[in-house]
Enzyme design. Structure first.
Site, PDB file in Angstrom:
ATOM      1  N   GLY A 212       0.836  -1.218   0.000  1.00 27.93           N
ATOM      2  CA  GLY A 212       0.000   0.000   0.000  1.00 27.93           C
ATOM      3  C   GLY A 212       0.854   1.245   0.000  1.00 27.93           C
ATOM      4  CG  ASN A 213      -0.198   4.677  -1.507  1.00 27.33           C
ATOM      5  OD1 ASN A 213      -0.935   5.479  -0.940  1.00 27.33           O
ATOM      6  ND2 ASN A 213      -0.539   4.059  -2.632  1.00 27.33           N
ATOM      7  CE1 TYR A 214       3.747   5.125   5.534  1.00 31.01           C
ATOM      8  CE2 TYR A 214       5.050   5.730   3.613  1.00 31.01           C
ATOM      9  CZ  TYR A 214       4.920   5.064   4.815  1.00 31.01           C
ATOM     10  OH  TYR A 214       5.964   4.327   5.292  1.00 31.01           O
ATOM     11  CB  SER A 215      -2.956   7.982  -0.328  1.00 31.55           C
ATOM     12  OG  SER A 215      -4.110   8.773  -0.557  1.00 31.55           O
TER      13      SER A 215
ATOM     14  CB  ALA B 185      -1.518   7.401  -3.841  1.00 39.05           C
TER      15      ALA B 185
END
Ligand code: PMT
Length: 401
Positions: free
Chosen positions: A208-211, A276
């Site tokens: 995943g990512n930090y969005s 994102a």
């Protein structure tokens, strides 16, 4: 028009304070979220319990809440507000506002507010007619505040003249009309992607990512506030957006987001790709949890995800507007311009992780917009809500071409 709006209601020490309970009631009934701030003198005229019951939130009066020691942040409140209304506004508060005397929570919040401010003066006729008050009101008008003129009639002193606070129903109508006047996207359809995507590795893990979704949700709120029907396709986020014009489609992976976007894109007037999206997904998702004991150095093979913005924009019909984002860590301007061309966008919003207060999770962002025509628009760091206003201002221009 007030559905979902954040309204700070300031109450100062005048007899008309009792009428503000009706204003709070009307705002809440219309779907607004209301935060009441009372000056210490206002509490002598109407009890905070009445207002906290009507608004559903504790009333704020002091910089610190006595029993908890909690600091009430005027800056956060100023950013939170979509509008601030001070009713009644006494001569003293008007003077403090005009001259920046920030000695109470209300005036301090006023000085921090980025949103439009409305004030409904109420005082005796001589105070109202005094050149000092008139001058202070002129100053406040000059700073862009909206003064809701008091009426003529019998005053608390039993004298008759100008100084009665406008009736709460009419103050409500002024606010409602203000938000209604910003309906330049009425009847338009806008699709917005927001948040991260999660790409499964096995039943318990993902890439995943930090969005957080904050930027995309702020855009959805702003488009809906201007009357657009918004389809908000969002990855997994912890945000809520209750707006009658927003239809939310929850997805998890890039493939699901791609499918949802392609399903809805054809009927849209515009699309803003703020999500994102993971560029890669796992080639072979494990059906069972990958065990540490059985895998010393596991290698995960990745394959490319679809480019959602590019594939939607490839089927763009004449008049449809597409807007992308570029999140960069280096070569910012070159990379953003490249994505603008490659993804067939009308403009692209660059945010760089090298700028403080920009990018993932923050309540603020700092953006530069590059247009297809070669224009570059640079903006200061501001709340994501106000960044959304700038982006939707430009989007509106493109959509009315
Ligand atoms: O959600 P927040 O915490 O508020 O943070 C906001 C944000 C940083 C996520 C947002 O402002 C932002 O920059 N979003 C785009 C992030 C990104 O993925 O940028 P990119 O440069 O990798 O992608 C370029 C554009 O193509 C973007 O419009 C993206 O949505 C789109 N894209 C990318 C990859 C892909 N497979 N499909 C896409 O549609």
């Amino acid at each position: 028009m007030l559905q979902g709006k954040h309204i700070v209601v300031g109450i100062t020490g005048g007899i008309a304070a009792y009428k503000t309970a009706t204003l709070v009631r009307l705002l809440v009934k219309a779907g607004a979220e209301v935060q009441v701030i009372m000056t210490p003198n206002a509490r002598e005229f109407i009890t905070p319990v009445t207002l906290s019951t009507l608004s559903g939130k504790p009333v704020i009066s002091e910089f610190f809440t006595a029993n908890t020691g909690q600091w009430n942040s005027h800056v956060d409140l100023g950013l939170w507000a979509d509008a601030m209304v001070i009713a009644p506004a006494t001569a003293s508060t008007i003077a403090k506002m005009a001259h920046g005397v920030a000695d109470n929570m209300l005036v301090t919040t006023y000085l921090s507010a980025k949103a439009p401010v409305f004030l409904a003066p109420a005082m005796d006729l001589d105070m109202m007619a005094h050149p000092t008050t008139r001058h202070n009101l002129d100053l406040l008008r000059g700073y862009g505040n909206h003064v809701i003129e008091p009426r003529e009639g019998e005053l608390a002193s039993h004298l008759v003249g100008k100084g009665r606070m406008e009736e709460p129903e009419n103050i409500f109508a002024v606010l409602d009309a203000f938000f209604a006047s910003r309906q330049e996207l009425a009847g338009k359809k806008v699709l917005i992607t927001a948040g991260p995507t999660h790409e499964r590795i096995d039943p318990v893990r993902f890439i995943g990512n930090y969005s957080s979704g904050k930027m995309g949700f702020a855009l959805a709120q702003e488009c809906a506030d201007r009357g657009a029907h918004v389809t908000l396709v969002t990855g997994p986020v912890a945000l809520r957006l209750a707006h009658p014009l927003v239809t939310r489609v929850d997805v998890t992976s890039a493939d699901e987001m791609h499918q949802a976007v392609m399903e809805h894109f054809g009927e849209q007037d515009a699309a803003i790709f703020c999500a994102a999206v993971a560029d890669y997904k796992v080639a072979n998702v494990a059906t069972k949890k990958i065990k540490r004991e059985h895998n010393e150095n596991p290698i995960i093979e990745l394959v490319k995800n679809p480019d959602i913005a590019a594939s939607a924009a490839a089927s763009k019909r004449s008049g449809q507007v597409t807007v992308g984002f570029a999140l960069e860590t280096d070569n910012e301007e070159f990379n953003a311009q490249d994505k603008l061309q490659r993804k067939n966008l009308d403009f692209i919003v660059l945010n760089s992780l090298r700028d403080k207060g920009a990018g993932f999770q923050t309540d603020t962002n700092k953006v530069t917009i590059f247009t297809r025509e070669g224009d570059t628009l640079r903006y200061d760091t501001k709340s994501k809500r106000l960044v959304a206003v700038d982006i939707v201002d430009l989007l509106t221009k493109y959509m009315s071409r």
